[in-house]
Design an enzyme around this catalytic site. Structure first.
Site, PDB file in Angstrom:
ATOM      1  CG  ASP A 182      -1.946   1.070   1.227  1.00  0.00           C
ATOM      2  OD1 ASP A 182      -1.580   2.236   1.001  1.00  0.00           O
ATOM      3  OD2 ASP A 182      -3.128   0.763   1.460  1.00  0.00           O
ATOM      4  CB  ILE A 183       2.833   2.802  -2.566  1.00  0.00           C
ATOM      5  CG1 ILE A 183       3.415   1.386  -2.591  1.00  0.00           C
ATOM      6  CG2 ILE A 183       3.929   3.850  -2.571  1.00  0.00           C
ATOM      7  CD1 ILE A 183       4.236   1.025  -1.398  1.00  0.00           C
ATOM      8  CD  GLU A 184      -2.751   5.129   1.394  1.00  0.00           C
ATOM      9  OE1 GLU A 184      -3.320   6.218   1.628  1.00  0.00           O
ATOM     10  OE2 GLU A 184      -3.058   4.076   1.975  1.00  0.00           O
ATOM     11  N   GLY A 185       0.651   8.776  -0.382  1.00  0.00           N
ATOM     12  CA  GLY A 185       1.320  10.025  -0.043  1.00  0.00           C
ATOM     13  C   GLY A 185       2.576  10.252  -0.867  1.00  0.00           C
ATOM     14  CB  ALA A 187       5.575   6.375  -0.187  1.00  0.00           C
TER      15      ALA A 187
END
Length: 534
Positions: A182-185, A187
């Site tokens: 889960d890659i968010e923001g 990142a």
């Protein structure tokens, strides 16, 4: 739905209608002989391979190739602890457990939410035991790394070998078959962390493949109504080019914030999914993989935020959930998740016309577990295991509990248990849902009722008896049978401190846990398994 007529149109290199000097050929045109016609067909066919490669894979020639798989997210560290292994609390067969992140004090060490070490989660949250119980009931976990809060391991850990070791440790400990990144923001655009993550995942995935234990890898990414962001597409491409066998891309169909005062969340979600389908179709083709439309759909997942979203105007309703489920089945969507099953309940109190942002309720009108039950009906993996109110544990009645190897007190018929108390009975750990006495944890409840106990999971053969923890110090007087003790007197018995509730003589302090409220000696210690009262 995608308008395939639009996307299948051939794009010629030369448009005669746009040329002012073009004139229609004079008639009649010469007729082609059969040999010439055959050559022309072949030439056109070959030209079609080159001229329409970017669209030919969009043709839906066979219908869905995947049966949509329901795998809701569980916020593991959220209080109260969600009992995902208990079928009365969780209608889903499989769950995605989130989130593993970097330890704030040790960036290359995995932790649960930055709050628990792996061993800490095993002891404080019973996580390992609950995972084992879910698997015994026929379910499984997806391990989710990252999330919006804290730092994902690849972002925090800049040592490639240690990062790969951290991934390897997680997958081995939890015997993971499916990994969710889960890659968010910020990142999503962090290129250095992308390279480290790709190397680590590809390495571990190949190791698992060599051992005959394939590892499926999903990317979970933010999405707009038009599809993935440019950074998101680049992240997917980086994984594929880095030799990661990517099972699919799961898009977070939530928090669009597009300015609508009354947004249609289902329409926005299906638009986002269709946009993602186009992007992935094109990306795979550019990387040399010609996929049919159903094959692309099988590589896409959707994760709505049920109920009230973070954006005040956005609410994903039960009708939206039913519509998304239909869309998933019709298109063969590879996966449907939701954030989160912890929130799948009505908010208590009066919240009419009030926006409610909560981690433990949805903020919309619903019955408990209503969203879960909509998605649990998806056909990807049929639920197995026990009934809705009990889990069958083979040969349980034949197991004799040993106080020396039971991690919690052994259940007693006459004891009064408060909600949250853990016991061992016939080799299985249970937790009381509410105060009860005389109710066998292993017994099936009467029709139309629920068990007073949640199944936590089996006792490991290497576990030991619980060690009570004293809550006071300085007690040195040893209890003796011939002495009259006044109320408030403190003594030591079997190495543990007690306090007299009233005047007593000759009554031995009890070691049958929990100690009854009418026992003359109050324990001045906590026993593993009993809830700590604030």
């Amino acid at each position: 739905m995608t308008d395939r007529a639009t996307h299948v149109a051939v794009r010629p290199e030369y448009d005669p209608l746009a040329d002012p000097n073009w004139q229609e050929p004079e008639q009649p045109r010469s007729r082609l002989s059969w040999p010439r016609l055959g050559i022309l067909v072949l030439v056109l066919a070959l030209a079609g391979v080159g001229g329409t490669l970017e669209v030919m894979h969009l043709r839906n020639t066979s219908g869905p190739t995947a049966k949509s798989w329901a795998v809701p997210y569980v916020d593991v560290t959220l209080t109260p602890t969600f009992q995902f292994q208990d079928p009365t609390a969780n209608p889903a067969n499989d769950v995605a457990l989130g989130f593993v992140v970097a330890d704030p004090q040790s960036p290359c060490t995995p932790s649960w939410g930055g709050a628990y070490t792996l061993d800490g989660a095993a002891s404080s949250l019973e996580l390992d035991r609950r995972i084992n119980q879910l698997r015994q009931a026929g379910g499984d976990i997806t391990l989710s790394l990252g999330g919006l809060a804290n730092k994902e391991l690849a972002v925090a850990c800049t040592d490639q070998d240690r990062l790969t070791g951290a991934y390897r440790q997680l997958i081995k400990r939890y015997d993971v078959n499916t990994l969710d990144l889960d890659i968010e923001g910020t990142a999503v655009a962090d290129q250095a962390s992308l390279r480290r993550r790709v190397t680590a995942v590809a390495t571990v995935q190949k190791e698992r493949e060599k051992d005959g234990k394939p590892l499926a890898v999903w990317l979970t990414l933010p999405v707009t109504p038009n599809g993935l962001t440019d950074d998101g597409v680049a992240l997917v491409r980086g994984m594929l080019e880095g030799d990661v066998a990517l099972r699919g891309v799961n898009v977070m169909t939530m928090d669009y914030n597009n300015g609508d005062k009354n947004p249609d969340m289902l329409a926005l979600s299906t638009s986002a999914l269709n946009g993602t389908h186009k992007q992935l179709s094109d990306l795979y083709l550019r990387l040399g993989q010609k996929l049919t439309s159903p094959q692309v759909w099988s590589r896409i997942g959707a994760t709505p935020m049920i109920g009230q979203n973070d954006v005040d105007t956005e609410r994903f309703t039960l009708d939206d959930a039913a519509g998304l489920a239909r869309f998933a089945v019709d298109n063969g969507l590879g996966r449907v998740s939701m954030w989160s099953i912890n929130r799948d309940a009505p908010c208590r109190g009066t919240f009419a016309n009030v926006v409610v942002h909560s981690n433990t309720c949805s903020g919309v009108d619903q019955d408990a577990l209503a969203f879960s039950k909509v998605f649990a009906g998806l056909p990807g993996k049929a639920a197995t295991g026990g009934s809705a109110d009990s889990v069958e544990i083979p040969d349980q009645a034949a197991t004799v509990d040993d106080p020396k190897t039971s991690p919690y007190p052994i259940w007693r018929l006459t004891a009064m248990y408060v909600g949250g108390y853990k016991v061992v009975w016939h080799g299985v750990v249970y937790e009381a849902k509410w105060a009860n006495s005389g109710l066998d944890p292993s017994a099936a409840p009467a029709a139309g009722t629920q068990s007073a106990w949640s199944v936590i999971g089996p006792v490991s053969p290497v576990e030991k008896a619980p060690r009570p923890v004293p809550t006071v110090t300085g007690v040195k007087r040893i209890w003796a049978p011939g002495i009259l003790y006044q109320r408030g007197a403190r003594v030591m018995s079997n190495g543990l401190p007690y306090e007299a509730r009233w005047t007593t003589k000759g009554e031995t302090p009890s070691t049958e846990f929990p100690i009854d409220a009418d026992d003359p000696w109050k324990p001045l210690f906590n026993v593993p398994g009993e809830p700590v009262m604030n």
